[in-house]
Enzyme design. Structure first.
Site, PDB file in Angstrom:
ATOM      1  N   HIS A 136       0.808  -1.227   0.000  1.00  0.00           N
ATOM      2  CA  HIS A 136       0.000   0.000   0.000  1.00  0.00           C
ATOM      3  C   HIS A 136       0.838   1.272   0.000  1.00  0.00           C
ATOM      4  O   HIS A 136       0.293   2.367  -0.112  1.00  0.00           O
ATOM      5  CB  HIS A 136      -0.949  -0.002   1.204  1.00  0.00           C
ATOM      6  CG  HIS A 136      -2.047  -1.008   1.072  1.00  0.00           C
ATOM      7  ND1 HIS A 136      -3.334  -0.669   0.724  1.00  0.00           N
ATOM      8  CD2 HIS A 136      -2.037  -2.357   1.200  1.00  0.00           C
ATOM      9  CE1 HIS A 136      -4.069  -1.758   0.658  1.00  0.00           C
ATOM     10  NE2 HIS A 136      -3.309  -2.808   0.952  1.00  0.00           N
ATOM     11  N   ASP A 140       3.472   9.528  -0.974  1.00  0.00           N
ATOM     12  CA  ASP A 140       2.275   8.784  -0.554  1.00  0.00           C
ATOM     13  C   ASP A 140       2.018   7.661  -1.557  1.00  0.00           C
ATOM     14  O   ASP A 140       2.031   7.916  -2.768  1.00  0.00           O
ATOM     15  CB  ASP A 140       1.065   9.740  -0.541  1.00  0.00           C
ATOM     16  CG  ASP A 140       0.069   9.407   0.563  1.00  0.00           C
ATOM     17  OD1 ASP A 140       0.013   8.231   0.974  1.00  0.00           O
ATOM     18  OD2 ASP A 140      -0.652  10.317   1.001  1.00  0.00           O
TER      19      ASP A 140
HETATM   20  C1  GDG Z   1      -1.944   3.994   3.300  1.00  0.00           C
HETATM   21  C2  GDG Z   1      -0.973   4.662   2.321  1.00  0.00           C
HETATM   22  C3  GDG Z   1      -2.700   4.490   0.525  1.00  0.00           C
HETATM   23  C4  GDG Z   1      -8.735  10.331   7.888  1.00  0.00           C
HETATM   24  N1  GDG Z   1      -9.251  11.126   8.838  1.00  0.00           N
HETATM   25  C5  GDG Z   1     -10.428  10.588   9.196  1.00  0.00           C
HETATM   26  C6  GDG Z   1     -10.637   9.449   8.456  1.00  0.00           C
HETATM   27  N2  GDG Z   1      -9.584   9.296   7.651  1.00  0.00           N
HETATM   28  C7  GDG Z   1      -9.425   8.223   6.663  1.00  0.00           C
HETATM   29  C8  GDG Z   1      -9.636   8.771   5.271  1.00  0.00           C
HETATM   30  C9  GDG Z   1      -8.931   7.734   4.405  1.00  0.00           C
HETATM   31  C10 GDG Z   1      -7.846   7.215   5.342  1.00  0.00           C
HETATM   32  O1  GDG Z   1      -8.125   7.680   6.658  1.00  0.00           O
HETATM   33  C11 GDG Z   1      -6.464   7.728   4.959  1.00  0.00           C
HETATM   34  O2  GDG Z   1      -6.046   7.041   3.804  1.00  0.00           O
HETATM   35  P1  GDG Z   1      -4.844   7.545   2.907  1.00  0.00           P
HETATM   36  O3  GDG Z   1      -4.830   6.732   1.659  1.00  0.00           O
HETATM   37  O4  GDG Z   1      -5.003   8.999   2.605  1.00  0.00           O
HETATM   38  O5  GDG Z   1      -3.515   7.373   3.761  1.00  0.00           O
HETATM   39  P2  GDG Z   1      -2.825   6.230   4.750  1.00  0.00           P
HETATM   40  O6  GDG Z   1      -3.577   6.037   5.990  1.00  0.00           O
HETATM   41  O7  GDG Z   1      -1.417   6.683   4.901  1.00  0.00           O
HETATM   42  O8  GDG Z   1      -2.900   4.881   3.882  1.00  0.00           O
HETATM   43  C12 GDG Z   1      -1.729   5.435   1.240  1.00  0.00           C
HETATM   44  C13 GDG Z   1      -3.523   3.705   1.521  1.00  0.00           C
HETATM   45  O9  GDG Z   1      -2.736   3.055   2.515  1.00  0.00           O
HETATM   46  C14 GDG Z   1      -4.353   2.636   0.814  1.00  0.00           C
HETATM   47  O10 GDG Z   1      -3.565   1.800   0.046  1.00  0.00           O
HETATM   48  O11 GDG Z   1      -3.562   5.260  -0.293  1.00  0.00           O
HETATM   49  O12 GDG Z   1      -0.842   5.997   0.319  1.00  0.00           O
HETATM   50  O13 GDG Z   1      -0.065   5.526   3.012  1.00  0.00           O
HETATM   51  O14 GDG Z   1      -9.794   6.681   4.070  1.00  0.00           O
HETATM   52  O15 GDG Z   1     -11.010   8.877   5.027  1.00  0.00           O
HETATM   53  N3  GDG Z   1     -11.745   8.690   8.560  1.00  0.00           N
HETATM   54  C15 GDG Z   1     -12.683   9.087   9.466  1.00  0.00           C
HETATM   55  N4  GDG Z   1     -12.532  10.191  10.261  1.00  0.00           N
HETATM   56  C16 GDG Z   1     -11.430  10.957  10.158  1.00  0.00           C
HETATM   57  O16 GDG Z   1     -11.312  11.946  10.893  1.00  0.00           O
HETATM   58  N5  GDG Z   1     -13.817   8.369   9.595  1.00  0.00           N
END
Ligand code: GDG
Length: 458
Positions: free
Chosen positions: A163, A365
């Site tokens: 990921h 990312d």
């Molecule tokens: C890893 C990789 C890759 C955030 N704040 C709240 C909340 N979130 C949720 C978002 C989103 C998730 O967290 C964050 O996902 P990301 O993809 O932006 O980043 P990572 O956590 O670093 O994920 C990344 C991912 O894996 C998938 O392969 O895209 O590059 O680093 O879903 O919505 N959710 C809620 N409240 C919040 O305050 N409910």
């Protein structure tokens, strides 16, 4: 013959257990991996193997009636969490894989724990797997598990998806145990990445591994354990779910009449939050016309607070926000609002929907799902997505305003461009972004990965 089952293995389960006054509570786990896999398993059923977040006491239960899939916990004690999770996974692998090698720290005992805990996950999967079941292992916490599982269940069909980015060879080779980690991944029949560049980096490293040959045209690696296929599967989101949430969520107060610029991240040094605040400060310097007309809301979900680098980052952000507020706020207006906690999905969807600009500017990312969720929630007057060109998502989200997040002036200019963009231009860009994310959602991603895995294990 019985239908093959899907067995998902990841460090975290979709929920984390917390011991509260009313006993054990389930809280949704933060982060992108859970956001991706939960809708898939809810639809197809199967088993999810992972760490529940606490040590269960006698009589405490993990499962509940009505779960759409079976849950199997892997127990970790406090010391194991410190060494395998905070230590090797987050202090060594995470920074190197995101090309921040100077932030990484290696400890021999951490590696020993990593190897041992990976074997524990592999054993848990081996106990479940029967016939032609599919085991799908996820992410950097479990790089050794595919090989360990292959030894326990030679006939199992094993997929692995990373990921986060895979770094260039010159950075990757900084890692102690670099070769063992590659051999670990090559235990899988299929290894998937978000974008082409990560796969190429992986193959550059694998090519240098003794006893291995790489056929780049066909995406095939031959090695002493057999054959591994390598391919690209850009992750999508559950578009319909976010669109529905945004259509039904009550109106937010937007920015109290100001235009809303939104940032949403786990609190992590890869996400570029300090640079983003500097860009906002620069915007207010360069374009005083935006003062008292905009507000930047940063939502930061606490993450890995046991790792010192994460605690230091929080202090830096607190100070930067204090500085910008002190400099520009008036008696009736503050330029920045900041929440250090997580919000329920409905509230997050409402904020996405009502934000005029989403500022998604990670320094690195794997993909970034926030950019995609923002787009899915734009069900009314369309806003503008500003996206770092260093996120995997930038490969496909061409209609976003793309920026180099290290270039503070350029990000400030992009903010100005977004704020003055015509409604027709916003609509044109957003329609294209939405159509693509709707077509390539998380279910398509999972289907493509799993059918590819079936094909290469026939
Ligand atoms: C890893 C990789 C890759 C955030 N704040 C709240 C909340 N979130 C949720 C978002 C989103 C998730 O967290 C964050 O996902 P990301 O993809 O932006 O980043 P990572 O956590 O670093 O994920 C990344 C991912 O894996 C998938 O392969 O895209 O590059 O680093 O879903 O919505 N959710 C809620 N409240 C919040 O305050 N409910």
């Amino acid at each position: 013959m019985r239908e093959p089952r899907l067995i998902v293995v990841s460090n975290r389960l979709p929920f984390t257990l917390k011991r509260g006054p009313k006993g054990i509570e389930r809280r949704p786990s933060a982060g992108g991996l859970v956001a991706a896999l939960e809708p898939v398993l809810s639809r197809v059923g199967g088993v999810w193997i992972g760490w529940p977040g606490i040590e269960l006491r006698t009589g405490e239960r993990l499962r509940r009636k009505g779960d759409a899939y079976r849950i199997k916990g892997v127990a970790l004690n406090r010391k194991e969490v410190r060494r395998y999770y905070h230590g090797f996974s987050n202090n060594a692998l995470w920074p190197v894989f995101h090309s921040f090698p100077t932030r990484s720290m290696f400890e021999r005992h951490d590696w020993d724990a990593y190897e041992r805990i990976n074997a524990r996950f592999a054993r848990a999967a081996a106990q479940e797997v029967k016939g032609n079941d599919i085991v799908w292992i996820h992410d950097y916490h479990l790089l050794r598990a595919p090989r360990q599982l292959r030894k326990l269940a030679p006939k199992a069909r094993i997929g692995f998806f990373l990921h986060i980015p895979f770094p260039p060879f010159d950075i990757y080779r900084i890692l102690p145990h670099d070769q063992e980690l590659l051999r670990g991944m090559l235990g899988a029949d299929l290894v998937g990445f978000h974008v082409r560049g990560y796969m190429d980096n992986f193959l550059d490293c694998v090519q240098r591994l003794p006893g291995t040959t790489v056929d780049r045209d066909r995406g095939i690696v031959r090695h002493e354990q057999g054959i591994t296929t390598v391919a690209v599967f850009p992750l999508g989101i559950d578009f319909a779910y976010y669109e529905k949430l945004a259509s039904e969520a009550p109106q937010t107060r937007r920015g109290n009449g100001n235009r809303l610029i939104l940032g949403v991240d786990r609190m992590d040094y890869t996400k570029g939050i300090p640079q983003r605040i500097l860009a906002l400060e620069r915007l207010l310097e360069l374009h005083p016309e935006h003062r008292e007309k905009i507000v930047f809301l940063q939502l930061a979900v606490p993450s890995r607070e046991e790792v010192p680098a994460y605690r230091e980052l929080k202090v830096t952000i607190d100070q930067l926000i204090g500085r910008v507020i002190g400099r520009f706020a008036t008696a009736d207006w503050v330029p920045v609002r900041y929440l250090y906690r997580s919000l329920p999905p409905e509230r997050l969807a409402a904020l996405y929907r009502d934000a005029d600009v989403a500022l998604v500017t990670p320094l690195r990312d794997g993909m970034n799902l926030v950019a995609k969720e923002y787009v899915a929630c734009q069900v009314r007057d369309p806003g503008v997505l500003i996206l770092s060109r260093l996120a995997g998502a930038a490969e496909t989200m061409a209609e976003a305003i793309q920026v180099n997040p290290y270039d503070i002036d350029a990000t400030a200019r992009a903010l100005h461009t977004a704020l003055v963009m015509s409604p027709a231009e916003r609509r044109r860009r957003m329609d294209a972004l939405r159509a693509r994310e709707r077509a390539f959602d998380v279910h398509v991603w999972a289907r493509e990965f799993l059918s590819h895995l079936r094909r290469c294990t026939q």
